[in-house]
Write a protein that holds these residues in place. Structure first.
Motif, short mmCIF file in Angstrom:
data_model
loop_
_atom_site.label_atom_id
_atom_site.label_comp_id
_atom_site.label_asym_id
_atom_site.label_seq_id
_atom_site.Cartn_x
_atom_site.Cartn_y
_atom_site.Cartn_z
N HIS A 199 0.84 -1.20 0.00
CA HIS A 199 0.00 0.00 0.00
C HIS A 199 0.87 1.25 0.00
N PHE A 200 1.91 1.24 0.83
CA PHE A 200 2.81 2.40 0.88
C PHE A 200 3.48 2.63 -0.47
N LYS A 201 3.91 1.56 -1.10
CA LYS A 201 4.57 1.69 -2.39
C LYS A 201 3.61 2.22 -3.45
N SER A 202 2.37 1.72 -3.43
CA SER A 202 1.38 2.20 -4.39
C SER A 202 1.08 3.68 -4.17
N ALA A 203 0.92 4.05 -2.89
CA ALA A 203 0.64 5.45 -2.58
C ALA A 203 1.80 6.35 -2.97
N GLN A 204 3.01 5.89 -2.67
CA GLN A 204 4.20 6.67 -3.01
C GLN A 204 4.32 6.85 -4.51
N ALA A 205 4.08 5.78 -5.26
CA ALA A 205 4.16 5.87 -6.72
C ALA A 205 3.12 6.84 -7.26
N LEU A 206 1.92 6.82 -6.65
CA LEU A 206 0.86 7.72 -7.09
C LEU A 206 1.23 9.17 -6.79
N LEU A 207 1.73 9.43 -5.61
CA LEU A 207 2.11 10.79 -5.23
C LEU A 207 3.24 11.33 -6.11
N GLN A 208 4.12 10.45 -6.53
CA GLN A 208 5.22 10.88 -7.38
C GLN A 208 4.74 11.34 -8.75
N GLN A 209 3.54 10.92 -9.13
CA GLN A 209 2.98 11.33 -10.42
C GLN A 209 2.32 12.70 -10.36
N ILE A 210 2.14 13.24 -9.14
CA ILE A 210 1.51 14.54 -9.00
C ILE A 210 2.54 15.64 -9.28
N PRO A 211 2.31 16.48 -10.27
CA PRO A 211 3.27 17.54 -10.60
C PRO A 211 3.46 18.52 -9.44
N ASP A 212 4.63 19.17 -9.41
CA ASP A 212 4.91 20.14 -8.36
C ASP A 212 3.88 21.26 -8.32
N SER A 213 3.38 21.65 -9.50
CA SER A 213 2.40 22.74 -9.55
C SER A 213 1.13 22.39 -8.79
N LEU A 214 0.73 21.11 -8.85
CA LEU A 214 -0.46 20.69 -8.13
C LEU A 214 -0.18 20.53 -6.64
N ARG A 215 1.01 20.07 -6.31
CA ARG A 215 1.39 19.97 -4.90
C ARG A 215 1.37 21.37 -4.26
N LEU A 216 1.92 22.34 -4.97
CA LEU A 216 1.95 23.71 -4.46
C LEU A 216 0.55 24.27 -4.29
N ALA A 217 -0.35 23.86 -5.17
CA ALA A 217 -1.73 24.36 -5.10
C ALA A 217 -2.44 23.92 -3.84
N THR A 218 -1.97 22.86 -3.21
CA THR A 218 -2.61 22.39 -1.97
C THR A 218 -2.14 23.16 -0.74
N GLN A 219 -1.17 24.08 -0.91
CA GLN A 219 -0.48 24.67 0.23
C GLN A 219 -1.12 25.94 0.78
N THR A 220 -1.99 26.61 0.03
CA THR A 220 -2.66 27.81 0.54
C THR A 220 -4.16 27.65 0.36
N SER A 221 -4.92 28.37 1.16
CA SER A 221 -6.38 28.23 1.09
C SER A 221 -6.92 28.71 -0.24
N SER A 222 -6.34 29.77 -0.80
CA SER A 222 -6.83 30.30 -2.07
C SER A 222 -6.57 29.32 -3.21
N SER A 223 -5.32 28.84 -3.32
CA SER A 223 -5.00 27.92 -4.42
C SER A 223 -5.67 26.56 -4.22
N ALA A 224 -5.87 26.14 -2.97
CA ALA A 224 -6.55 24.87 -2.71
C ALA A 224 -8.01 24.95 -3.14
N GLN A 225 -8.65 26.10 -2.92
CA GLN A 225 -10.02 26.27 -3.41
C GLN A 225 -10.06 26.17 -4.93
N ALA A 226 -9.11 26.84 -5.59
CA ALA A 226 -9.05 26.78 -7.05
C ALA A 226 -8.88 25.34 -7.52
N LEU A 227 -8.05 24.58 -6.82
CA LEU A 227 -7.82 23.18 -7.18
C LEU A 227 -9.10 22.36 -7.06
#
Length: 304
Positions: free
Chosen positions: A45-73
């Motif tokens: 499960h950890f390996k599957s989750a890690q592999a999935l997270l690695q596919q998330i681009p940095d731009s989307l990871r950054l979007a989760t970091q503030t309330s404004s960008s997270a709402q947009a996401l």
């Protein structure tokens, strides 16, 4: 679309006249193996989750970091491959929250285009810490706009259902962290179990006999209420009713919730395969009752 009146089938969570199940739309599925993973995290499960997270681009990871960008996401996640539908969602956002969040959502849509669909709900969960910083008024406003935006195309997908249920419960629980369990008896939630399992049974068919056969397979795992739960008519499985039942089941004891998932897994996997639509709704149900499932390994169903 009136969510209080639309049926589970007519609102888009199940096709009114489904095409034949093709090998391409099926994956092999073992209900016992899937349920064995519930509530436990293995190395796989950890390996599957890690592999999935690695596919998330940095731009989307950054979007989760503030309330404004997270709402947009969150709004970007509601947009699909149809430009007209996306335009309707963005119009709702622009009107309610302004150009900044709408423009940010537009940009994020492009980043989501190549992301595996199974990564969408994890993105919602990664955004929760930022969204919890919103005050009560802003939170309720966000939830109302998300509900409005999700209904612009007259279809409610399993992902949209899961998003709204997870966000609603998680953000409101941030202000009321102590969740009280109210139901300890299967009998007390038998009607809710009927709504959830009937809704799931209709995902792949519009034929009552096929849906009834699937339901019977699932109910064999719920002996305490097997005699009480019957297949509802498709038109009686409204989105509002499903939502209410999931809310009640979410405050049921853990054994009830886990046993419901056992029954649901056997329902959709009675023939050893599961469609993408069935798998997505199963995950939506699990997430809605605070029992998110680990990613399971999937492979194409054998042909011939």
């Amino acid at each position: 679309m009136d969510v209080s009146e639309e049926s589970f089938v007519s609102a888009g969570l199940a096709p009114a006249a489904p095409a034949a199940r093709s090998a391409q739309s099926l994956v092999a599925f073992d209900p016992t193996g899937v349920i064995a993973g519930a509530g436990s995290l293995t190395e796989s499960h950890f390996k599957s989750a890690q592999a999935l997270l690695q596919q998330i681009p940095d731009s989307l990871r950054l979007a989760t970091q503030t309330s404004s960008s997270a709402q947009a996401l969150m709004f970007a996640l509601l947009c699909d491959d149809e430009p007209e539908n996306s335009a309707k969602v963005l119009s709702v956002v622009r009107s309610a929250l302004g150009d900044e969040i709408a423009n940010s959502a537009t940009h994020l849509i492009e980043n989501l285009a190549t992301l595996p669909h199974e990564a969408f709900l994890p993105l919602v969960q990664l955004s929760l810490p930022s969204l919890r910083t919103l005050d009560e008024s802003a939170t309720e406003n966000l939830l109302a706009i998300l509900d409005q935006a999700a209904r612009t195309d007259a279809l409610i997908s399993p992902l949209e259902l899961a998003m709204i249920k997870v966000l609603t419960r998680s953000l409101r629980l941030a202000r009321q962290p102590a969740t009280r369990i109210e139901y300890y008896s299967f009998q007390a939630v038998a009607d809710d179990i009927a709504v959830v399992l009937s809704s799931l049974a209709y995902v792949g068919t519009d034929k009552d006999d096929e849906a009834a056969a699937s339901l019977a397979t699932g109910l064999a795992q719920l002996k305490l209420v097997e005699s009480r739960v019957v297949l509802l008519k498709a038109e009686d499985c409204s989105l509002a009713r499903l939502s209410q039942s999931l809310d009640r089941l979410a405050i049921s004891s853990l054994p009830i919730r886990k046993r419901l998932l056992v029954a649901a897994a056997h329902l959709i996997g009675a023939d050893g395969t599961v469609t993408v639509e069935e798998a997505e709704l199963y995950r939506a149900i699990a997430a809605s009752i605070d029992c998110p499932m680990p990613l399971w390994e999937s492979s194409p169903a054998p042909t011939g």
